[in-house]
Design an enzyme around this catalytic site. Structure first.
Site, mmCIF file in Angstrom:
data_model
loop_
_atom_site.group_PDB
_atom_site.id
_atom_site.type_symbol
_atom_site.label_atom_id
_atom_site.label_comp_id
_atom_site.label_asym_id
_atom_site.label_seq_id
_atom_site.Cartn_x
_atom_site.Cartn_y
_atom_site.Cartn_z
ATOM 1 N N ASN A 113 -7.540 11.636 -11.023
ATOM 2 C CA ASN A 113 -8.384 11.911 -12.181
ATOM 3 C C ASN A 113 -8.321 13.412 -12.473
ATOM 4 O O ASN A 113 -7.803 14.175 -11.652
ATOM 5 C CB ASN A 113 -9.807 11.388 -11.964
ATOM 6 C CG ASN A 113 -10.486 12.064 -10.801
ATOM 7 O OD1 ASN A 113 -10.596 13.284 -10.760
ATOM 8 N ND2 ASN A 113 -10.923 11.277 -9.825
ATOM 9 N N GLY A 139 -9.827 3.691 -5.996
ATOM 10 C CA GLY A 139 -8.489 3.120 -6.147
ATOM 11 C C GLY A 139 -7.450 3.797 -5.274
ATOM 12 O O GLY A 139 -7.710 4.190 -4.131
ATOM 13 N N ASP A 165 0.859 -1.189 0.000
ATOM 14 C CA ASP A 165 0.000 0.000 0.000
ATOM 15 C C ASP A 165 0.897 1.242 0.000
ATOM 16 O O ASP A 165 1.647 1.476 0.949
ATOM 17 C CB ASP A 165 -0.862 -0.059 1.270
ATOM 18 C CG ASP A 165 -1.781 1.135 1.420
ATOM 19 O OD1 ASP A 165 -1.711 2.080 0.613
ATOM 20 O OD2 ASP A 165 -2.573 1.113 2.383
ATOM 21 N N ILE A 166 0.792 2.028 -1.061
ATOM 22 C CA ILE A 166 1.680 3.185 -1.228
ATOM 23 C C ILE A 166 1.470 4.235 -0.128
ATOM 24 O O ILE A 166 2.395 4.991 0.179
ATOM 25 C CB ILE A 166 1.483 3.789 -2.645
ATOM 26 C CG1 ILE A 166 2.706 4.600 -3.072
ATOM 27 C CG2 ILE A 166 0.209 4.622 -2.744
ATOM 28 C CD1 ILE A 166 2.730 4.945 -4.563
ATOM 29 N N ASP A 226 -6.140 6.691 -5.553
ATOM 30 C CA ASP A 226 -6.506 8.087 -5.299
ATOM 31 C C ASP A 226 -7.340 8.195 -4.020
ATOM 32 O O ASP A 226 -7.047 9.018 -3.130
ATOM 33 C CB ASP A 226 -7.311 8.582 -6.518
ATOM 34 C CG ASP A 226 -7.491 10.078 -6.566
ATOM 35 O OD1 ASP A 226 -6.872 10.787 -5.744
ATOM 36 O OD2 ASP A 226 -8.244 10.553 -7.434
ATOM 37 N N SER A 239 -2.832 4.043 -14.218
ATOM 38 C CA SER A 239 -3.808 3.694 -15.275
ATOM 39 C C SER A 239 -4.184 2.215 -15.346
ATOM 40 O O SER A 239 -5.031 1.852 -16.158
ATOM 41 C CB SER A 239 -3.329 4.123 -16.677
ATOM 42 O OG SER A 239 -3.519 5.497 -16.890
ATOM 43 N N THR A 240 -3.569 1.367 -14.520
ATOM 44 C CA THR A 240 -3.847 -0.070 -14.685
ATOM 45 C C THR A 240 -5.024 -0.573 -13.849
ATOM 46 O O THR A 240 -5.300 -1.773 -13.833
ATOM 47 C CB THR A 240 -2.608 -0.931 -14.345
ATOM 48 O OG1 THR A 240 -2.343 -0.844 -12.939
ATOM 49 C CG2 THR A 240 -1.396 -0.502 -15.139
ATOM 50 N N GLY A 241 -5.708 0.353 -13.167
ATOM 51 C CA GLY A 241 -6.882 -0.043 -12.389
ATOM 52 C C GLY A 241 -8.154 0.326 -13.148
ATOM 53 O O GLY A 241 -8.442 -0.233 -14.204
HETATM 54 P P1 ADP Z 1 -6.283 4.429 -12.572
HETATM 55 O O1 ADP Z 1 -7.590 5.184 -12.615
HETATM 56 O O2 ADP Z 1 -5.098 5.279 -12.971
HETATM 57 O O3 ADP Z 1 -6.356 3.127 -13.268
HETATM 58 P P2 ADP Z 1 -6.482 3.071 -9.968
HETATM 59 O O4 ADP Z 1 -6.303 3.647 -8.620
HETATM 60 O O5 ADP Z 1 -7.797 2.466 -10.308
HETATM 61 O O6 ADP Z 1 -6.049 4.215 -11.001
HETATM 62 O O7 ADP Z 1 -5.384 1.947 -10.209
HETATM 63 C C1 ADP Z 1 -4.024 2.210 -10.403
HETATM 64 C C2 ADP Z 1 -3.225 1.135 -9.691
HETATM 65 O O8 ADP Z 1 -3.158 1.432 -8.302
HETATM 66 C C3 ADP Z 1 -3.831 -0.270 -9.800
HETATM 67 O O9 ADP Z 1 -2.813 -1.158 -10.205
HETATM 68 C C4 ADP Z 1 -4.295 -0.559 -8.384
HETATM 69 O O10 ADP Z 1 -4.169 -1.950 -8.087
HETATM 70 C C5 ADP Z 1 -3.322 0.247 -7.576
HETATM 71 N N1 ADP Z 1 -3.703 0.596 -6.198
HETATM 72 C C6 ADP Z 1 -4.930 0.682 -5.642
HETATM 73 N N2 ADP Z 1 -4.829 1.030 -4.340
HETATM 74 C C7 ADP Z 1 -3.500 1.162 -4.058
HETATM 75 C C8 ADP Z 1 -2.728 1.485 -2.903
HETATM 76 N N3 ADP Z 1 -3.301 1.768 -1.730
HETATM 77 N N4 ADP Z 1 -1.371 1.518 -3.015
HETATM 78 C C9 ADP Z 1 -0.765 1.250 -4.185
HETATM 79 N N5 ADP Z 1 -1.425 0.953 -5.310
HETATM 80 C C10 ADP Z 1 -2.777 0.905 -5.259
#
Ligand code: ADP
Length: 169
Positions: free
Chosen positions: A25, A33, A11-12, A35, A118-120
């Site tokens: 966004n 996600g 988790d970042i 964000d 962008s991969t979510g």
């Molecule tokens: P986007 O709209 O750019 O696709 P998302 O947040 O949906 O953004 O996904 C981008 C990436 O972040 C995905 O690979 C998702 O698995 C990852 N992600 C979601 N939550 C976290 C977190 N808490 N820490 C790190 N990465 C995350």
């Protein structure tokens, strides 16, 4: 693996680094996600300052403080949505990494953590996104001494496996 690039699964929002990058966004007013997780952990101060930024274009990056996050700064970048618009997604994703890294350099961020932009929700193919991310980070580090270290933070096992494979090459 290169000494200036690290890979972790997690988790970042938990990372005590100089800057974490947010896959935001265009409104910069929070979302789902990563964000949503970043805004939740940073607290309302982040949303307040984001409201003053006037949004952010796809492929661009803006920086704020980290508020309640352990990270000092948040670099907000807007990745492309896969499969819509002018089919410029690969270039736009590359721009996200370049512009985010440039913000990090300007603010003297020595350690910077990237999610898999962008991969979510935006559905960019994961392997292609990882290739672009790694290429852009390697190219940037080759000609810039700051940031000193980049951490790719994969939340899901699929991305983590892709990065492990690509970074070993
Ligand atoms: P986007 O709209 O750019 O696709 P998302 O947040 O949906 O953004 O996904 C981008 C990436 O972040 C995905 O690979 C998702 O698995 C990852 N992600 C979601 N939550 C976290 C977190 N808490 N820490 C790190 N990465 C995350």
């Amino acid at each position: 693996m290169e000494t200036r690039i690290e890979l972790i699964q997690g988790d970042i929002t938990k990372l005590k680094v100089d800057a974490i990058v947010n896959a935001a966004n265009p409104s910069l007013l929070g979302g789902g996600g990563v964000d949503g997780a970043i805004h939740h952990a940073a607290g309302p101060g982040l949303l307040e300052v984001c409201q003053l930024l006037g949004g952010c274009k796809t492929g661009e990056a803006k920086i704020t403080k980290g508020y309640k996050l352990p990270a000092q700064f948040v670099i907000h970048t807007v990745g492309p949505v896969w499969g819509v618009g002018d089919r410029n997604e690969e270039m736009l994703l590359a721009n996200c990494y370049r512009k985010s890294l440039a913000q990090a350099t300007v603010h003297d961020c020595k350690t910077v953590a990237f999610p898999n932009i962008s991969t979510g929700i935006y559905h960019f193919p994961k392997e292609l996104a990882a290739k672009i991310a790694i290429r852009e980070v390697r190219n940037y580090l080759a000609v810039n001494s700051i940031p000193e270290k980049i951490i790719f933070v994969c939340f899901d096992a699929e991305n983590f496996a892709i990065y492990q494979e690509l970074l070993s090459q």
